[in-house]
Scaffold this active site. Structure first.
Site, PDB file in Angstrom:
ATOM      1  N   LYS A   1       0.883  -1.166   0.000  1.00  0.00           N
ATOM      2  CA  LYS A   1       0.000   0.000   0.000  1.00  0.00           C
ATOM      3  C   LYS A   1       0.924   1.221   0.000  1.00  0.00           C
ATOM      4  CE  LYS A   1      -2.418   3.518   1.186  1.00  0.00           C
ATOM      5  NZ  LYS A   1      -1.785   4.837   1.377  1.00  0.00           N
TER       6      LYS A   1
ATOM      7  N   CYS B   1      13.160  10.574   8.187  1.00  0.00           N
ATOM      8  CA  CYS B   1      12.997  10.242   9.604  1.00  0.00           C
ATOM      9  C   CYS B   1      14.321  10.263  10.360  1.00  0.00           C
ATOM     10  CB  CYS B   1      12.324   8.879   9.749  1.00  0.00           C
ATOM     11  SG  CYS B   1      13.143   7.584   8.815  1.00  0.00           S
TER      12      CYS B   1
ATOM     13  N   GLU C   1       8.865   1.215  11.484  1.00  0.00           N
ATOM     14  CA  GLU C   1       9.933   2.216  11.443  1.00  0.00           C
ATOM     15  C   GLU C   1       9.226   3.557  11.508  1.00  0.00           C
ATOM     16  OE1 GLU C   1      11.802   5.174  10.268  1.00  0.00           O
ATOM     17  OE2 GLU C   1      11.991   4.234   8.296  1.00  0.00           O
TER      18      GLU C   1
ATOM     19  N   GLU D   1       8.980  16.189  15.531  1.00  0.00           N
ATOM     20  CA  GLU D   1       9.708  16.001  14.278  1.00  0.00           C
ATOM     21  C   GLU D   1       9.304  17.096  13.296  1.00  0.00           C
ATOM     22  OE1 GLU D   1      11.040  12.082  11.760  1.00  0.00           O
ATOM     23  OE2 GLU D   1       8.936  12.249  12.328  1.00  0.00           O
TER      24      GLU D   1
END
Length: 435
Positions: free
Chosen positions: A131, A240, A206, A337
């Site tokens: 996906k 990330c 992750e 973040e």
């Protein structure tokens, strides 16, 4: 279940029964085809994701490396023989594919985040339902097409597009899907982890990071600048493992900040096919608004924008490379973040203070340190609560090393021999009455 009609038990069993050598050859052919089309794939990534063409082509080579490595490791999925405590028994350990894998991938690396999951899954004998992000579906389709041309049978690599929540729910609810692997936000990862509990699926996550980049007084300034720029502004800060906080020791702070500011000023922003462009646009309007919100919060609490801090004159979702000083660890820009081209500089006095500041977060994916002191590099690396630590290096990702985090940055590892185990089940076989 209509969404997952691509799952065929005939295909699942047939792929599982192929020899490791056969799967290896097909994966190797897939790698060769990706590399043969790296220019076109790079152009496609730039068109739908926005990163500069050179960087996009670099992603293709990086992503292809996971397929190549998986092709090699397919032939090295070893079991074990255990000495039996009884003379008439023999004890064996087999490693077998977990089964159908649901792979949910992000937009920031639309090829590499697919190959990093699909490569080892196929090498182990699993089939995969991908996906991809709705923002970058074309790269996924191109990669899947090349897998067919490589001789990987239809139904082994599947791509499902559409409503994200609907597809996710179908993957979670299906008893056919035995593993979920996901790269993305911590919030979504938690939902997938909870949803996987109903059918007790294996899970690899992750998730988000909050990477500290620590520059000590004894750092080589040139090395520290190069490494910090690379880890902060790669993909316009949309990774990330990007440096989210730059911690600089007070003795080198002024010199580092001045040199860093000059280097960031020279960065060329533009559309990805432009000559000399190193910073593309952010992925969408929501990403720009998030950056603006975090900067506004920091400024309201005493931080100073010394460079950038606003939308670029190019308009749309382009944002100026930004440097902020007088940042404190409790500001949102230090705790969340950023996922944008914003470099917050924080000052520290001692090694102990730097370690405390770095670890003061729920995230634990990547961290970076710059020092010429070997003893310090070992001390700090071991003290940092992160799954990945770069020492005097800002670009640490590679297919041969385990990628993953601790704390709320995820579960499991991707890449390397350790990443193969995420797609395998261990079976113990006891043979008795052999005397």
């Amino acid at each position: 279940m209509g969404l997952l009609t691509c799952i065929s038990w005939i295909v699942v069993k047939a792929w599982k029964k192929l020899t490791a050598a056969d799967r290896s050859k097909r994966l190797r052919k897939w790698y060769d085809l990706i590399m043969a089309h790296k220019e076109e794939l790079g152009q496609l990534i730039t068109l739908e994701q926005g990163k500069p063409l050179k960087e996009a082509i670099g992603e293709v080579s990086y992503g292809a490396g996971f397929i190549e490595f998986a092709a090699e490791e397919a032939k090295r999925v070893y079991g074990d023989i255990i000495p039996s405590p009884l003379p008439d028994r023999r004890l064996f350990v087999l490693k077998q594919p977990v089964g159908v894998v649901g792979a949910i991938t992000p937009w920031n690396f639309p090829l590499a985040m697919i190959t990093r999951k699909v490569g080892p899954a196929l090498a182990c004998g699993c089939t995969v339902v991908i996906k991809p992000s709705e923002l970058t579906p074309l790269t996924a389709l191109a990669a899947a097409q090349l897998s067919l041309e490589a001789g990987i049978p239809p139904g082994v690599v599947n791509v499902v597009m559409g409503n994200a929540s609907g597809i996710g729910e179908a993957l979670l609810n299906s008893p056919k899907v035995r593993k979920i692997t996901f790269t993305g936000s911590t919030a979504v990862g938690k939902k997938l982890m909870a949803g996987s509990a109903e059918t007790v699926k294996k899970v690899s996550l992750e998730l988000g990071g909050n990477a500290p980049c620590i520059v000590f007084d004894d750092a080589d300034l040139e090395v520290a600048l190069k490494g910090t720029l690379a880890t902060k502004f790669r993909n316009s800060g949309q990774t990330c493992v990007c440096a989210n906080r730059i911690l600089v020791q007070e003795g080198i702070y002024s010199k580092f900040a001045d040199s860093f500011l000059k280097a960031v000023q020279d960065m060329k922003v533009g559309e990805g096919f432009g000559e000399g462009v190193v910073q593309g646009p952010l992925i969408n309007e929501a990403a720009v608004q998030k950056v603006e919100t975090l900067i506004q919060d920091a400024v309201s609490k005493g931080a100073k924008v010394v460079l950038g801090g606003k939308r670029h004159s190019l308009g749309m979702t382009f944002y100026e490379p930004t440097v902020i000083t007088d940042v404190k660890n409790e500001m949102r820009i230090s705790t969340e973040e950023v996922f944008g081209p914003v470099a917050p500089l924080l000052k520290f006095k001692t090694e102990e203070e730097a370690i405390h500041m770095a670890n003061d977060t729920n995230a634990g994916l990547a961290a970076y340190i710059f020092t010429t002191n070997v003893q310090r590099s070992w001390r700090v690396s071991e003290a940092l609560e992160y799954g990945i630590v770069g020492v005097n290096e800002g670009l640490v990702s590679t297919e041969v090393a385990p990628f993953g985090g601790v704390k709320q940055s995820g579960l499991g590892r991707e890449g390397s021999k350790y990443g193969m185990d995420e797609y395998l089940e261990i079976k113990y076989v006891c043979l008795g009455n052999l005397s």
